[in-house]
Enzyme design. Structure first.
Site, PDB file in Angstrom:
ATOM      1  N   SER A 237       0.787  -1.238   0.000  1.00 46.42           N
ATOM      2  CA  SER A 237       0.000   0.000   0.000  1.00 46.42           C
ATOM      3  C   SER A 237       0.817   1.285   0.000  1.00 46.42           C
ATOM      4  O   SER A 237       0.258   2.370  -0.096  1.00 46.42           O
ATOM      5  CB  SER A 237      -0.959   0.006   1.197  1.00 46.42           C
ATOM      6  OG  SER A 237      -0.235   0.011   2.414  1.00 46.42           O
ATOM      7  N   LYS A 282      -5.927   4.426   8.720  1.00 46.79           N
ATOM      8  CA  LYS A 282      -4.820   5.239   8.213  1.00 46.79           C
ATOM      9  C   LYS A 282      -5.153   6.728   8.275  1.00 46.79           C
ATOM     10  O   LYS A 282      -4.252   7.560   8.447  1.00 46.79           O
ATOM     11  CB  LYS A 282      -4.464   4.802   6.792  1.00 46.79           C
ATOM     12  CG  LYS A 282      -3.885   3.394   6.746  1.00 46.79           C
ATOM     13  CD  LYS A 282      -3.438   2.999   5.349  1.00 46.79           C
ATOM     14  CE  LYS A 282      -2.790   1.606   5.387  1.00 46.79           C
ATOM     15  NZ  LYS A 282      -2.209   1.222   4.094  1.00 46.79           N
TER      16      LYS A 282
END
Length: 349
Positions: A237, A282
């Site tokens: 990611s 996140k």
């Protein structure tokens, strides 16, 4: 000789039981994992490019999800904390042991780094070559005809003598074959070539397959040289944010203008940004680290897509909803490609 009375013995036993219960509450491992906000690291510390330092203010940050085996105390905490989640072990590790899971995450990360270097150098019009080696084997289904032959970490280089230049090339070729048809898979393990032959299996899509999950294994040669060391961070990611850091150092431009910019998303050889898991966590991570901008992968929502998406929202939708609640002053920017992120940086100063 001192002897304990019955009452004293009961007190000793009670104290011991309480001590054991307290220790168990904090340290007893449960068959679950807790996922929550992790670290937001400054990518300047990961990317080294001699002669091309990043001395400008602000930073690009790679955001991570913290994953830990549940204990009773963390299980209860996660139950009452909205941005922590409790996950089954199999959902986190794919049923792999810890060592194999860590290796898989390392494969993902190395693939992401290579693609981010290639993307950044192409965008900067700097010399870079990309050699497609094959596909990393990340897992093998128990019912795969190739189980026991191909292993996690092998690189498939040919199918029936044919080498392709992309993961989709292999997938399309195999899926055009007949279920039950014999196929020969050529693969490399620790630098040595091997081959295995077996019948192709039926995938859930009813098409032919070999029963593995995979990611690209590529080798890039950039000029000037760049070294990327992700430390103990794994997974795919970080691709987008690595690309931005590398591009910024290559060009020597001040694209951040003092801002702390976080984000997430995979990157491929064409600069496309892909979705990831745990984007809500996140967002919280980025907020805690002082980010004012967050790049989030964007895909057009559809009824079918939302059925399978995390919390039935696309990455961008979930990021926006989380930021509205926990980080209202942070701008969430949707990006489909590396160029989208670059355009935003160049036009929002």
């Amino acid at each position: 000789m001192f002897k304990l009375t019955g009452k004293q013995w009961r007190q000793v036993i009670l104290t011991a039981v309480i001590a054991i219960l307290v220790l168990a509450f904090f340290f007893l491992p449960l068959p679950k994992y807790i996922e929550g906000p992790g670290e937001a690291d400054d990518l300047k510390t990961f990317v080294k490019m001699p002669g091309h330092p990043d001395k400008n203010n602000g930073k690009y940050m790679i955001t991570a999800v913290a994953v830990a085996q549940a204990r009773p105390v963390s299980y209860i905490y996660a139950k009452f904390n909205p941005y922590y989640s409790i996950e089954d072990v199999a959902d986190v590790t794919g049923g792999q042991d810890n060592a194999t899971y860590d290796r898989v995450q390392d494969f993902y990360m190395q693939s992401a780094i290579n693609e981010s270097i290639y993307t950044a150098y192409r965008a900067a019009k700097k010399p870079v070559t990309r050699q497609y080696l094959g596909i990393y084997v990340l897992s093998i289904a128990k019912n795969s005809p190739f189980a026991g032959k191909i292993k996690v970490g092998d690189t498939v280089t040919k199918v029936n003598g044919r080498h392709f230049d992309s993961m989709t090339g292999y997938q399309h070729y195999i899926q055009k074959q007949r279920v039950g048809q014999r196929a020969t898979i050529t693969y490399e393990r620790q630098g040595k070539a091997h081959a295995a032959t077996a019948k192709l299996m039926a995938l859930p899509t009813k098409k032919a397959g070999i029963g593995i999950t995979l990611t690209d294994n590529v080798k890039v040669k950039p000029n000037p040289k760049v070294t990327v060391d992700p430390g103990n961070i794994g997974g795919p990611s970080g691709g987008l944010m690595f690309s931005l850091q590398i591009y910024t150092q290559l060009m020597g431009q001040n694209l951040r203008h003092g801002q702390n910019i976080a984000g997430t998303g995979t990157i491929d050889a064409d600069g496309n940004v892909g979705e990831i898991g745990g984007i809500d966590k996140k967002i919280v991570t980025a907020k805690r680290a002082g980010a004012t901008v967050f790049f989030a992968p964007y895909v057009k929502p559809s009824k079918l897509l939302l059925k399978y998406e995390e919390q039935h929202m696309t990455n961008y939708q979930l990021a926006k909803a989380t930021a509205k609640k926990y980080a209202p002053n942070m701008k969430v920017v949707p990006v489909q490609t590396f160029d989208d992120a670059l355009k935003y940086l160049k036009t929002h100063q």
